[in-house]
Design a protein around this motif. Structure first.
Motif, PDB file in Angstrom:
ATOM      1  N   ALA A 169       8.312  16.618   1.960  1.00 55.97           N
ATOM      2  CA  ALA A 169       9.599  16.337   2.597  1.00 55.97           C
ATOM      3  C   ALA A 169       9.831  14.851   2.779  1.00 55.97           C
ATOM      4  O   ALA A 169      10.866  14.441   3.307  1.00 55.97           O
ATOM      5  CB  ALA A 169       9.673  17.046   3.949  1.00 55.97           C
ATOM      6  N   THR A 170       8.875  14.025   2.318  1.00 52.67           N
ATOM      7  CA  THR A 170       8.949  12.586   2.535  1.00 52.67           C
ATOM      8  C   THR A 170       9.607  11.887   1.352  1.00 52.67           C
ATOM      9  O   THR A 170       9.123  11.987   0.217  1.00 52.67           O
ATOM     10  CB  THR A 170       7.542  11.985   2.761  1.00 52.67           C
ATOM     11  OG1 THR A 170       6.922  12.645   3.852  1.00 52.67           O
ATOM     12  CG2 THR A 170       7.636  10.488   3.034  1.00 52.67           C
ATOM     13  N   LYS A 171      10.699  11.206   1.595  1.00 54.96           N
ATOM     14  CA  LYS A 171      11.369  10.444   0.550  1.00 54.96           C
ATOM     15  C   LYS A 171      10.606   9.162   0.267  1.00 54.96           C
ATOM     16  O   LYS A 171      10.183   8.459   1.189  1.00 54.96           O
ATOM     17  CB  LYS A 171      12.802  10.108   0.976  1.00 54.96           C
ATOM     18  CG  LYS A 171      13.566   9.292  -0.044  1.00 54.96           C
ATOM     19  CD  LYS A 171      14.957   8.951   0.455  1.00 54.96           C
ATOM     20  CE  LYS A 171      15.675   8.007  -0.504  1.00 54.96           C
ATOM     21  NZ  LYS A 171      17.017   7.633  -0.015  1.00 54.96           N
TER      22      LYS A 171
ATOM     23  N   PRO B 227       0.784  -1.247   0.000  1.00 54.90           N
ATOM     24  CA  PRO B 227       0.000   0.000   0.000  1.00 54.90           C
ATOM     25  C   PRO B 227       0.810   1.288   0.000  1.00 54.90           C
ATOM     26  O   PRO B 227       0.254   2.344  -0.281  1.00 54.90           O
ATOM     27  CB  PRO B 227      -0.807  -0.107   1.300  1.00 54.90           C
ATOM     28  CG  PRO B 227       0.036  -0.958   2.204  1.00 54.90           C
ATOM     29  CD  PRO B 227       0.707  -1.948   1.294  1.00 54.90           C
ATOM     30  N   THR B 228       2.115   1.234   0.280  1.00 52.52           N
ATOM     31  CA  THR B 228       2.895   2.468   0.388  1.00 52.52           C
ATOM     32  C   THR B 228       3.008   3.170  -0.966  1.00 52.52           C
ATOM     33  O   THR B 228       3.021   2.525  -2.018  1.00 52.52           O
ATOM     34  CB  THR B 228       4.301   2.165   0.932  1.00 52.52           C
ATOM     35  OG1 THR B 228       4.883   1.103   0.159  1.00 52.52           O
ATOM     36  CG2 THR B 228       4.241   1.733   2.386  1.00 52.52           C
ATOM     37  N   PRO B 229       3.098   4.506  -0.968  1.00 49.40           N
ATOM     38  CA  PRO B 229       3.145   5.263  -2.224  1.00 49.40           C
ATOM     39  C   PRO B 229       4.372   4.925  -3.065  1.00 49.40           C
ATOM     40  O   PRO B 229       5.436   4.569  -2.559  1.00 49.40           O
ATOM     41  CB  PRO B 229       3.196   6.723  -1.763  1.00 49.40           C
ATOM     42  CG  PRO B 229       2.627   6.711  -0.396  1.00 49.40           C
ATOM     43  CD  PRO B 229       3.039   5.396   0.199  1.00 49.40           C
ATOM     44  N   LEU B 230       4.200   5.089  -4.375  1.00 51.33           N
ATOM     45  CA  LEU B 230       5.248   4.806  -5.349  1.00 51.33           C
ATOM     46  C   LEU B 230       5.554   6.051  -6.171  1.00 51.33           C
ATOM     47  O   LEU B 230       4.726   6.954  -6.297  1.00 51.33           O
ATOM     48  CB  LEU B 230       4.806   3.706  -6.313  1.00 51.33           C
ATOM     49  CG  LEU B 230       4.384   2.358  -5.756  1.00 51.33           C
ATOM     50  CD1 LEU B 230       3.770   1.526  -6.859  1.00 51.33           C
ATOM     51  CD2 LEU B 230       5.570   1.647  -5.141  1.00 51.33           C
ATOM     52  N   PHE B 231       6.736   6.033  -6.766  1.00 50.08           N
ATOM     53  CA  PHE B 231       7.109   7.046  -7.745  1.00 50.08           C
ATOM     54  C   PHE B 231       7.558   6.333  -9.009  1.00 50.08           C
ATOM     55  O   PHE B 231       8.315   5.350  -8.955  1.00 50.08           O
ATOM     56  CB  PHE B 231       8.258   7.910  -7.219  1.00 50.08           C
ATOM     57  CG  PHE B 231       8.817   8.860  -8.246  1.00 50.08           C
ATOM     58  CD1 PHE B 231       8.127  10.001  -8.619  1.00 50.08           C
ATOM     59  CD2 PHE B 231      10.047   8.606  -8.846  1.00 50.08           C
ATOM     60  CE1 PHE B 231       8.644  10.885  -9.567  1.00 50.08           C
ATOM     61  CE2 PHE B 231      10.581   9.483  -9.789  1.00 50.08           C
ATOM     62  CZ  PHE B 231       9.873  10.623 -10.147  1.00 50.08           C
TER      63      PHE B 231
END
Length: 285
Positions: A157-159, A32-36
């Motif tokens: 600010a979140t990597k 579920p964590t965000p992706l780039f």
């Protein structure tokens, strides 16, 4: 650059690239964590296979055309064909999705996508195709330079520790492009060691790729996987007989998914003398 992808949209190389791209996206979105996602050579993101450019070469008929006419029984290919049909349902019977469109529809609300295109006309079309989608940022810039500017990715600010970089250059510089790409991959991995990196490459004479494979195996990645499909024998330096993807930090079990898909694609797209090849250049650690 003189290259225009519209002449080649939907051909066997696009098929391989896009089947693999969606398989990677599905593996990444299982958590579920965000992706780039960064598409360094994005083109216009959407193509018309009835355009004069596409019809001039007829390459799509020997690629996506064959698969739609007689779909192979493979889950990864079925996933890809579902996406193509969804694109056509929304945008017309001759529409073909480029990698930016596939990324935008495979990823989620919490994910972010950056697409780079250097050619002004293509970049303008790319921007128009994604107007209104706040997840997609279009950069009219060099994709290799964007890797330096955009990696490691952040939301505020979140990597972001997870995601994908797709590198699909035109190879107008022939074998010199491999040197450029390997350098960009090395730098990208140093900036974002957690990312999955996928480099597409053409195959004319397969033996000429050995130096590239050796260098790929020595990149600072956890793993290096070569996924290759040839629709003809690799006996001519004058035409693209197949293509491959170098996957660095490949998702877990992607080799099994793509290995099965390769066999099905070969059965559907082989023009005589074709072959498929899947090899760990560097085993996962």
């Amino acid at each position: 650059m003189n290259y225009r992808h519209a002449f080649h949209a939907g051909n066997h190389a696009d098929v391989l690239k896009h089947v693999a791209l969606l398989a990677i996206c599905d593996a990444l979105t299982a958590k579920p964590t965000p992706l780039f996602a960064l598409d360094t050579h994005a083109g216009r993101g959407l193509y018309r296979l009835k355009s004069s450019s596409a019809q001039r070469t007829g390459e799509a008929e020997a690629g996506i055309g064959r698969l739609l006419a007689a779909p192979p029984k493979d889950p990864a290919i079925a996933r890809y064909l579902k996406a193509v049909r969804a694109c056509r349902s929304a945008l017309g019977h001759d529409a073909y999705p480029g990698s930016p469109w596939l990324l935008a529809h495979a990823l989620r609300e919490q994910d972010r996508i950056a697409c780079c295109e250097l050619q002004p006309i293509e970049a303008a079309a790319l921007k128009a195709n994604f107007t209104g989608d706040g997840r997609v940022a279009v950069h009219a810039s060099d994709g290799y330079a964007a890797m330096k500017a955009l990696l490691p990715p952040k939301i505020g600010a979140t990597k972001l520790g997870r995601g994908l970089v797709l590198i699909d250059p035109p190879y107008e510089a022939q074998l010199d492009e491999f040197e450029t790409a390997v350098g960009a991959l090395r730098d990208g991995l140093q900036r974002w060691p957690e990312g999955v990196f996928a480099l597409w490459y053409p195959i004319k004479l397969r033996r000429t790729l050995r130096p590239f494979h050796r260098k790929a195996a020595n990149l600072p990645a956890r793993s290096a996987l070569a996924v290759e499909l040839l629709v003809r024998a690799d006996d001519s330096p004058l035409r693209m007989n197949g293509s491959g993807l170098l996957l660095l930090n490949a998702p877990w079990q992607i080799d099994a998914v793509l290995g099965h898909a390769l066999q099905a694609l070969l059965g559907a797209l082989d023009d005589g003398g074709g072959s498929s090849h899947l090899e760990w250049l560097r085993m996962p650690t």
